[in-house]
Design an enzyme around this catalytic site. Structure first.
Site, mmCIF file in Angstrom:
data_model
loop_
_atom_site.group_PDB
_atom_site.id
_atom_site.type_symbol
_atom_site.label_atom_id
_atom_site.label_comp_id
_atom_site.label_asym_id
_atom_site.label_seq_id
_atom_site.Cartn_x
_atom_site.Cartn_y
_atom_site.Cartn_z
ATOM 1 C CD GLU A 9 -3.018 0.949 2.267
ATOM 2 O OE1 GLU A 9 -3.418 1.964 2.874
ATOM 3 O OE2 GLU A 9 -3.465 -0.187 2.489
ATOM 4 C CG ASP A 109 -1.889 -0.729 5.106
ATOM 5 O OD1 ASP A 109 -0.763 -1.194 4.887
ATOM 6 O OD2 ASP A 109 -2.114 0.485 5.206
ATOM 7 C CE1 TYR A 335 0.455 5.092 6.467
ATOM 8 C CE2 TYR A 335 -1.162 3.989 7.863
ATOM 9 C CZ TYR A 335 -0.847 4.689 6.718
ATOM 10 O OH TYR A 335 -1.833 5.006 5.818
#
Length: 989
Positions: A9, A109, A335
């Protein structure tokens, strides 16, 4: 040889996968958009590369937004590339179509959104159908190399993912159907009388707005009540201490949240208690017990946004941008777009390495705490921190193994915040000693509380230390001996008022969005929303910004305040009986059914059929309802009717006189629309408008064709109707030179000398004119034609700016011009162009994309910058777009087409300072540091600072707004990006 294409992703995940596979699959070669070895090709998206759209034959453009074209329920959806990532999409599709690629691995993800990102890319690569190559699914909850390798050993089949894929597509298409049809239906409803009143709705944005509106309604309905507290001071042998009266028998009243154990509601009762205990002896009972306070959990995005808003005042959008920069550019945080507050169970070793990195870092204020955690073996596999069941697509936000450098002030603050929270969760709990003392005086009870921090534990990281007796910040109570009687030394009845609930800030609104499931009454729907809320951590900031951009609410300090447009939308949804659009239950119901779909208990077709029926219901309700009878909680104005002195009341679409009696029996017929030309009146504006019979100039109006404009509005008496009516005032008075009417400027102060004839310039109607351009008693025959508008392309030209133009030849940089051709806002100065004999636009210099050609002469300055650009502003440029005259009048009102002025040679530039080792000025050093630095590095650091602090102007990305530090560098509140290089040169030596 056949290969497997792995699509992640994000680029960072693709790199993690390559690092993990290299020991078992061999070395990878790096290419521009992918990595490759003999077995694998690894690439990535950058979030969504493809989005859904209605096929052309089923789509309805803005000009046709009417009930005749609704509902829009296409039998299928087309795909279109996301504009800003077309290049990445083309690269991924090219790899997927390679003949030697025989299998795809979806490594996006682990969640519904990741599944959708991959499926849409694959469908786009196949020309609207699946690509036809086998697909397997990599499902990761941890990004350690071993976890990635284990994941490749346990790839899931495409059939196993069908339920999740169906749920992902269904949620996306359902959001499109409800958002598009709801928005167009409500817009059509509100635009029936003409104009274009854009009224957006959506599954997430409208319930979020409803939360803000309902709080504002509570505040408006709130009636403050007087109450009293009784505060006493007690004298013991060891000294005095305070106490507050309370009723030990008090019980919570579910119908009155303002009632509390320590409040009395009459002055007489409060005074009676005070008089009864004053000077009397009191018996004392006391209980002391230790309490512990654990650190808060690690940050997810929403909790980080809330904390940063509360501590630093950062908006959710700013916090996300800073966290994204720390993740992408500095590699300093994990992230950020996550809703998890735990770490994977196999992350213990990584956390210990992170702690060692922090201990060895140069952060003197935090490194000792990291070393303490290492020495004390604080990092242990506790379920509070390491729990796979609490990790969704991503884990909590923590520092990475990379020690950052060159952070801006804002980035440093956010990084410190995450590091402190990370350290805190491994430290021991804080320990307090809490003492509760009850003082009983002739039947009345007073409570005294003391709290002493005994062991700071994790609070030490935040600057808290153990309380020391005698410290002014300590809440230690003076001791009372067992059995000692104390004296009620002084007593005071304090009069107070109840206060309305606080308005939402971004921090509290984010919390309300995250916990929206708690508002749902149905147990199953509430359970479905338990971990969801309204929106996702990645979208909540955009939802809030979208509501502000659509003028549904605005920021005032840290408060979010809904506008009249927001109240009108809620009134409409309630009145039409489609309140599901404004309630979180809709999200709860969808989540419940999508979860069923993921488990194979509900078909995609059945769900989408329900969504189609709901869409038809919304449009049908809006289409059939009579707007004059939409019920609602409407205001009664304080200002009387200008025609008969009666009462003016609000209904759904108008403000109308209901006569002196207030019941409509003696109404005079006076009324005007609430949303002239698509702009809703605020209540305070209506009061001013009625009182002064004029208001403006106001922004936000739109013509029937959707063109924006700025104008004044006025109440004018019509002889034919014998009543007052609302009209737009564009300053188009009949020219007095044609009527022969003399104009007297005697009561006015002149603005300055006319640039044509040196006579005086005055305000006249909606223009600035030379006194010799109109007939006056001193000069009945005009001899000059200088005239320029007070509003030019929607930009109000204030009196001070016109004075500056007349005195210096140009205004300041004005930022609210709107091009009639492109409808885009732009910035320019207004300047007197003597050669053209009129006021022109003067644009800021901008960098040329290409170096000057040899032999180009003086046509282009040697620096590569163009000369200031000018465009004529016609005599009628002050007029805005009449609401009832459509596009033709709009174009006329915008003034003549720009006329290029003669180019002027630029003044010679100072030699450019280049090379390393240049010393920044003190002002510049406050932004980029004081050490000698190369000019190119200064520009780079400046841009990092500008982006991190969100200083690019929202309406014009070429403009930079100065904060306190940059104002000292720029010397003015705003500059363009093209000025940066020149400004930096002045600050380097």
């Amino acid at each position: 040889m056949s290969k497997t294409l792995i699509i992640a992703e994000k680029p960072s995940v693709a790199q993690d996968i390559v690092r993990a596979l290299t020991p078992v699959a061999g070395k990878f070669d790096k290419h521009d958009e992918h990595f490759e070895n003999d077995r694998y090709v690894v690439t990535s998206a950058v979030g969504h590369l493809v989005e859904i759209q209605a096929p052309e034959e089923f789509d309805v453009k803005r000009g046709k937004w009417s009930f005749a074209h609704l509902p829009v329920i296409p039998p299928y959806f087309d795909l279109k590339p996301v504009d800003k990532t077309k290049g990445r999409l083309n690269a991924v599709v090219k790899l997927a179509k390679r003949k030697d690629v025989t299998e795809l691995v979806n490594a996006c993800d682990a969640g519904r959104e990741g599944e959708l990102i991959f499926r849409l890319i694959e469908q786009f690569a196949g020309g609207g159908n699946p690509l036809g190559k086998p697909v397997r699914r990599l499902w990761l909850q941890s990004m350690t190399p071993q976890a990635i390798r284990d994941g490749f050993e346990q790839l899931r089949t495409d059939r196993q993912m069908e339920g999740l894929a169906s749920a992902a597509r269904s949620r996306s298409e359902a959001d499109w159907l409800v958002g598009i049809n709801g928005t167009r239906a409500m817009t059509a409803f509100n635009s029936r009388d003409g104009g274009f009143f854009l009224t957006t709705v959506g599954r997430v944005q409208t319930p979020t707005l409803a939360v803000v509106v309902e709080r504002e309604e509570q505040i408006r309905r709130f009636v403050s009540r007087d109450y009293w507290e009784i505060h006493a001071s007690f004298l013991a042998e060891a000294g005095e201490y305070p106490g507050k009266w309370f009723d030990p028998k008090w019980k919570k009243n579910p119908d009155d949240a303002e009632q509390k154990a320590d409040r009395v509601w009459t002055l007489q009762e409060a005074q009676a208690i005070a008089d009864a205990v004053r000077g009397k002896a009191a018996t004392v009972t006391e209980e002391s017990k230790p309490t512990t306070q654990a650190s808060p959990l690690l940050f997810d995005l929403t909790s980080l946004q809330r904390e940063a808003n509360g501590r630093f005042g950062y908006s959710a959008k700013t916090t996300l941008a800073l966290a994204q920069s720390l993740y992408e550019r500095h590699k300093a945080l994990t992230y950020p777009r996550t809703d998890s507050r735990a770490l994977p169970e196999d992350y213990l070793g990584t956390v210990k390495q992170t702690m060692q990195m922090l201990a060895a870092s140069g952060m003197r204020h935090l490194a000792p705490f990291a070393q303490q955690a290492i020495d004390g073996n604080y990092v242990k596999p506790t379920r509070r921190v390491f729990d796979n069941s609490k990790v969704s697509d991503h884990f909590a936000i923590i520092p990475t193994l990379q020690a950052p450098s060159g952070l801006s002030d804002a980035e440093q603050k956010l990084y410190d915040l995450v590091v402190r929270r990370f350290l805190s969760i491994f430290f021991p709990s804080a320990e307090h000693l809490v003492t509760t003392r009850i003082n009983q005086v002739v039947g009345h009870h007073f409570k005294t509380e003391g709290k002493v921090l005994v062991k700071p534990g994790w609070l030490a990281i935040w600057g808290k230390e153990a309380d020391v007796e005698g410290d002014e910040n300590s809440k230690t109570l003076v001791p009372v001996k067992p059995g000692e009687m104390v004296r009620t030394e002084s007593v005071e009845a304090r009069g107070l008022k109840t206060r309305p609930p606080a308005r939402y800030s971004e921090a509290t609104l984010l919390g309300a969005m995250e916990g929206a499931g708690k508002l749902v009454e149905d147990d199953e729907l509430r359970e479905a929303m338990q971990d969801k809320g309204l929106g996702t951590p990645a979208t909540r900031a955009a939802i809030i910004e979208g509501l502000i951009n659509e003028r549904y609410m605005f920021r005032e300090g840290r408060e979010l305040i809904p506008t009249a447009k927001a109240f009108q939308l809620m009134t409409l949804l309630r009145g039409l009986g489609v309140e599901e659009l404004s309630r979180p239950e809709l999200t709860g119901e969808w989540e419940y059914k999508l979860a069923q779909m993921e488990r194979g208990q509900l078909s995609r077709d059945a769900f989408m059929q329900e969504i189609a029926e709901m869409t038809k219901h919304i449009v049908k309700k809006a289409k059939e309802y009579d707007r004059d009878t939409v019920p609602g909680d409407y205001a009664t104005l304080k200002t009387p009717c200008p025609n008969c002195g009666g009462v003016v009341k609000e209904n759904y679409r108008r403000y109308s006189c209901v006569g002196r009696k207030g019941d409509g029996s003696d109404a005079c017929g006076f009324s005007f629309t609430k949303i002239p030309a698509g702009r809703a009146f605020e209540l305070h504006e209506v009061e001013q408008f009625l009182r002064d019979k004029r208001i403006g100039p106001l922004e936000g109006f739109r013509s029937k064709a959707g063109w924006p404009f700025t104008a004044e509005i006025a109440l004018k008496y019509g002889e034919e109707e014998k009543n007052w009516k609302l009209e737009f005032d564009f300053g188009d008075e009949q020219d007095p030179s044609e009527t022969g009417e003399l104009v007297d400027f005697g009561a006015q102060q002149p603005l300055g000398p006319c640039p044509k004839c040196a006579a005086r310039v005055f305000e006249f109607g909606k223009n600035y004119v030379c006194e010799r351009s109109v007939p006056t008693p001193q000069q009945p025959t005009p001899s000059c034609d200088f005239k320029t508008g007070q509003i030019i392309l929607q930009q109000p030209v204030e009196r001070e700016q016109m004075q500056k133009l007349l005195a210096t030849g140009r205004t300041d940089l004005l930022d609210k011009f709107v091009s009639m051709r492109t409808r885009r806002p732009f910035k320019a100065r207004l300047a007197w162009d003597a050669e053209a004999g009129k006021v022109n636009f003067e644009f800021e210099p901008r960098e040329s994309k290409f170096p000057p050609r040899k032999g180009a002469g003086a046509a282009r300055p040697a620096t590569g910058k163009t000369a200031p650009r000018k465009a004529a502003v016609g005599r009628k440029a002050g007029a805005a777009i009449p609401a009832d005259k459509g596009t033709a009048a709009a174009k006329k009102a915008a003034g003549a087409k720009p006329v290029a002025a003669a180019k002027k040679a630029a003044a010679p530039k100072a030699p450019r300072k280049t090379g390393p080792g240049l010393t920044p000025s003190p002002q510049l050093a406050a932004v980029v540091g004081a050490e000698p630095v190369a000019r190119t590095e200064v520009i780079k650091k400046l841009w990092d600072y500008i982006k991190a602090n969100g200083l690019q102007d929202a309406a014009n990305k070429r403009a930079i707004n100065a904060d306190a530090k940059l104002a000292a560098v720029f010397g003015k509140p705003q500059v363009t990006m093209f000025e940066l290089a020149g400004i930096v040169g002045k600050h380097l030596s």
